[in-house]
Design an enzyme around this catalytic site. Structure first.
Site, short mmCIF file in Angstrom:
data_model
loop_
_atom_site.label_atom_id
_atom_site.label_comp_id
_atom_site.label_asym_id
_atom_site.label_seq_id
_atom_site.Cartn_x
_atom_site.Cartn_y
_atom_site.Cartn_z
N LYS A 92 51.84 45.70 -39.38
CA LYS A 92 52.17 47.11 -39.22
C LYS A 92 52.48 47.37 -37.77
O LYS A 92 51.71 46.96 -36.88
CB LYS A 92 50.96 47.96 -39.65
N GLN A 113 49.48 45.82 -30.50
CA GLN A 113 49.38 46.51 -31.78
C GLN A 113 48.27 45.95 -32.66
O GLN A 113 47.57 46.68 -33.34
CB GLN A 113 50.73 46.40 -32.51
N LYS A 128 55.58 44.04 -34.70
CA LYS A 128 56.48 44.94 -33.97
C LYS A 128 57.88 44.39 -34.10
O LYS A 128 58.06 43.19 -34.30
CB LYS A 128 56.07 45.00 -32.49
N GLY A 167 58.55 53.90 -36.65
CA GLY A 167 59.41 54.16 -35.50
C GLY A 167 58.75 53.75 -34.20
O GLY A 167 57.57 53.41 -34.15
N ASP A 168 59.53 53.76 -33.16
CA ASP A 168 59.05 53.60 -31.78
C ASP A 168 60.19 54.16 -30.92
O ASP A 168 61.01 54.96 -31.43
CB ASP A 168 58.75 52.12 -31.45
N THR A 212 50.69 60.62 -32.51
CA THR A 212 50.40 59.81 -31.31
C THR A 212 50.00 60.73 -30.15
O THR A 212 49.00 60.49 -29.47
CB THR A 212 51.60 58.93 -30.94
P1 NDP Z 1 61.01 58.17 -27.57
O1 NDP Z 1 62.21 57.33 -27.64
O2 NDP Z 1 60.87 59.32 -28.51
O3 NDP Z 1 60.84 58.77 -26.09
C1 NDP Z 1 60.75 57.97 -24.96
C2 NDP Z 1 60.86 58.92 -23.78
O4 NDP Z 1 60.56 58.23 -22.58
C3 NDP Z 1 62.26 59.49 -23.59
O5 NDP Z 1 62.15 60.80 -23.13
C4 NDP Z 1 62.84 58.56 -22.53
O6 NDP Z 1 63.90 59.12 -21.80
C5 NDP Z 1 61.64 58.41 -21.66
N1 NDP Z 1 61.75 57.28 -20.77
C6 NDP Z 1 62.08 56.00 -21.04
N2 NDP Z 1 62.05 55.26 -19.95
C7 NDP Z 1 61.67 56.10 -18.95
C8 NDP Z 1 61.46 55.94 -17.58
N3 NDP Z 1 61.60 54.76 -16.99
N4 NDP Z 1 61.07 57.04 -16.86
C9 NDP Z 1 60.91 58.23 -17.43
N5 NDP Z 1 61.11 58.44 -18.74
C10 NDP Z 1 61.50 57.39 -19.47
O7 NDP Z 1 59.75 57.18 -27.70
P2 NDP Z 1 58.25 57.52 -28.09
O8 NDP Z 1 57.87 58.83 -27.51
O9 NDP Z 1 58.09 57.28 -29.52
O10 NDP Z 1 57.47 56.34 -27.35
C11 NDP Z 1 57.05 56.44 -25.99
C12 NDP Z 1 56.03 55.36 -25.72
O11 NDP Z 1 54.91 55.52 -26.61
C13 NDP Z 1 56.47 53.92 -25.92
O12 NDP Z 1 55.78 53.09 -25.02
C14 NDP Z 1 56.00 53.60 -27.35
O13 NDP Z 1 55.84 52.23 -27.57
C15 NDP Z 1 54.67 54.34 -27.32
N6 NDP Z 1 54.11 54.65 -28.62
C16 NDP Z 1 54.80 55.41 -29.52
C17 NDP Z 1 54.23 55.73 -30.74
C18 NDP Z 1 54.90 56.65 -31.71
O14 NDP Z 1 54.27 57.00 -32.71
N7 NDP Z 1 56.12 57.09 -31.47
C19 NDP Z 1 52.93 55.18 -31.14
C20 NDP Z 1 52.23 54.48 -30.08
C21 NDP Z 1 52.84 54.21 -28.89
P3 NDP Z 1 65.44 58.67 -22.05
O15 NDP Z 1 65.88 59.52 -23.20
O16 NDP Z 1 66.09 58.97 -20.78
O17 NDP Z 1 65.43 57.20 -22.37
#
Ligand code: NDP
Length: 447
Positions: A92, A113, A128, A167-168, A212
């Site tokens: 998962k 994970q 993953k 998703g991620d 999350t």
């Molecule tokens: P999204 O794609 O929805 O959002 C990622 C966000 O981070 C975007 O706003 C992106 O901006 C921004 N971003 C990426 N790189 C940078 C950077 N270098 N500096 C500033 N902002 C940045 O992803 P999620 O919110 O789903 O995931 C975010 C994190 O959380 C990841 O590490 C993921 O693995 C983790 N996570 C997510 C879960 C989930 O349920 N979604 C569960 C557990 C962990 P831009 O659009 O410019 O790329």
């Protein structure tokens, strides 16, 4: 061989077997550094070489993803699924679509994970996947064709009892829809439990979208409660403006905190009065625009192109964007500015140096493995609803999420104490997660 030497040898073997995969090395090192006391207490894990086994994924799949864009140009991407460990249940873990994706990133995420999933107490193993595909600026049609091509290969490895992606980064509700549609078409099965993060009208769970971010804030609330504090009136900064960031901000605001900054990879928005979340949702969830546009729509907000969000003074920092986004220098600045708590919404967003500085300073530090487990926990709740062909209310599901996060906090806190590292949630999470997985692996024999 002395214990420390043994662990270092295992780490060097992992490096040698997985050359060039820096993020994976970093994630393994961080866990191994916590496991010394476990081997002292449970020498059978060393005899049975459980640590070496857990560092080796059960299966790694790499495949070609060809697709055509709207101008009929052909693109060839690379798809991945690392099925890391199934001791606790079916693999998962999410799928990430981002140009930076390569095997080392997928492996680090899969490794994190498997311990995180164990911490949730739900029957899910760890995996993953993803692709080095950049969804930015792509039309709906292009996204759909990419998802369909990706699933044409991936489907044969999936199943509700085998491997259940979600998703991620770069994979949200829209992509899960296209992936599910293609899986259904290829297999001729309406197998709801094969993917999570589905739409609410076709097998999705309420609260999954929020889980999350909400979960990370619940974890933070518990860490503060141990120190007799609350979120009321605290100034917070949350990096990113994606799924995790948006719902982190929402719950922080609900609990009385003031979130003054968020970001995307182009820059930072500072809004001292408090981030207008409805606007962020509109820009990011509906119109798929850049956070810079927030600056032009709100007169009293400031946009800093290429800015560093960790320069903004705050009580609480929640890195919620990507790995290694907060380094030692950033940590030093946050501490100098009076930061008292950091909870990782993203996976491994703080570098090892930053983590060390937070721990040395004695502030509350919640590692992603524990703090962001609410997403996958709610995915497991989605699987439960699918299996029983039921759907739960928002209130009930959120209560379940809150209970799970409160339990994860208690387990990591107590485990840290038990192993002589009181207050260190990094050690607590690594050991508590490892013990669950290791016990199941030993029970299953050498497989
Ligand atoms: P999204 O794609 O929805 O959002 C990622 C966000 O981070 C975007 O706003 C992106 O901006 C921004 N971003 C990426 N790189 C940078 C950077 N270098 N500096 C500033 N902002 C940045 O992803 P999620 O919110 O789903 O995931 C975010 C994190 O959380 C990841 O590490 C993921 O693995 C983790 N996570 C997510 C879960 C989930 O349920 N979604 C569960 C557990 C962990 P831009 O659009 O410019 O790329």
């Amino acid at each position: 061989m002395p214990l420390e030497e043994k662990i270092e040898t295992i780490y060097q073997q992992v490096r040698a077997r997985n050359p060039g995969e820096d993020e994976f090395h970093q994630a393994v090192k961080e866990v191994l550094e916590s496991l010394g006391p476990v081997l002292v207490k449970y020498p059978e894990f060393a005899e049975k070489r459980v640590i070496e086994l857990v560092c080796e994924p059960e299966r790694q799949i790499i495949f070609r993803v060809p697709w055509q864009d709207d101008r009929n140009e052909i693109h060839i991407n690379r798809g991945f699924r690392v099925e890391f460990n199934s001791a606790m249940g079916p693999y998962k873990g999410g799928l990430r679509f981002h140009p930076s994706v390569y095997l080392g990133i997928i492996k680090f995420l899969g490794f994190e994970q498997l311990f995180k999933n164990a911490l949730t107490g739900m029957p899910i193993g760890g995996g993953k996947g993803g692709a080095d595909f950049d969804p930015k600026g792509r039309s709906d049609g292009e996204i759909m064709r990419f998802c369909q091509s990706f699933m044409i290969e991936l489907y044969r490895h999936l199943g509700e009892h085998t491997d259940v992606p979600a998703g991620d980064v770069g994979v949200g509700g829209r992509e899960i829809g296209y992936l599910f549609g293609q899986y259904k078409r290829i297999t001729n099965r309406y197998e709801s439990g094969v993917l999570t993060g589905k739409g609410l009208g076709w097998g999705g769970s309420l609260v999954r979208k929020e889980a999350t971010g909400y979960g990370a804030v619940y974890f933070l609330r518990e860490m503060l409660a141990v120190r007799k504090g609350t979120l009321e009136g605290k100034t917070c900064v949350v990096s990113g403006s994606g799924n995790v960031a948006i719902y982190t901000i929402e719950k922080l605001q609900q609990l009385g905190a003031r979130v003054v900054a968020c970001s995307d990879s182009d820059g930072v928005i500072v809004h001292e009065k408090g981030i207008d979340l409805a606007l962020v949702k509109r820009l990011k969830e509906i119109e798929r625009r850049r956070i810079a546009d927030y600056g032009s729509l709100h007169r009293d907000a400031r946009y800093i192109a290429g800015g560093n969000i960790w320069d903004i003074p705050c009580h609480v920092a929640m890195p919620s964007a990507t790995q290694n986004e907060l380094n030692g220098k950033d940590a030093g600045r946050l501490l100098a500015n009076g930061c008292i708590a950091v909870a990782e919404g993203a996976n491994m967003p703080c570098t090892p140096e930053a983590v060390r500085l937070f721990l040395d300073a004695g502030i509350a530090f919640g590692p992603g493995k524990a703090a962001n487990a609410g997403g996958v926990a709610t995915s497991a709740l989605e699987m439960q609803q699918n299996a029983s062909r039921d759907s739960w209310t928002f209130e009930y599901t959120e209560r379940r999420l809150d209970d799970i996060m409160t339990r994860i906090h208690a387990a990591t806190f107590e485990t840290a104490e038990e192993f002589g590292a009181a207050g260190n949630y990094v050690v607590g999470a690594n050991i508590a997660g490892f013990l669950k997985v290791a016990r199941a692996m030993v029970a299953h024999g050498l497989v």
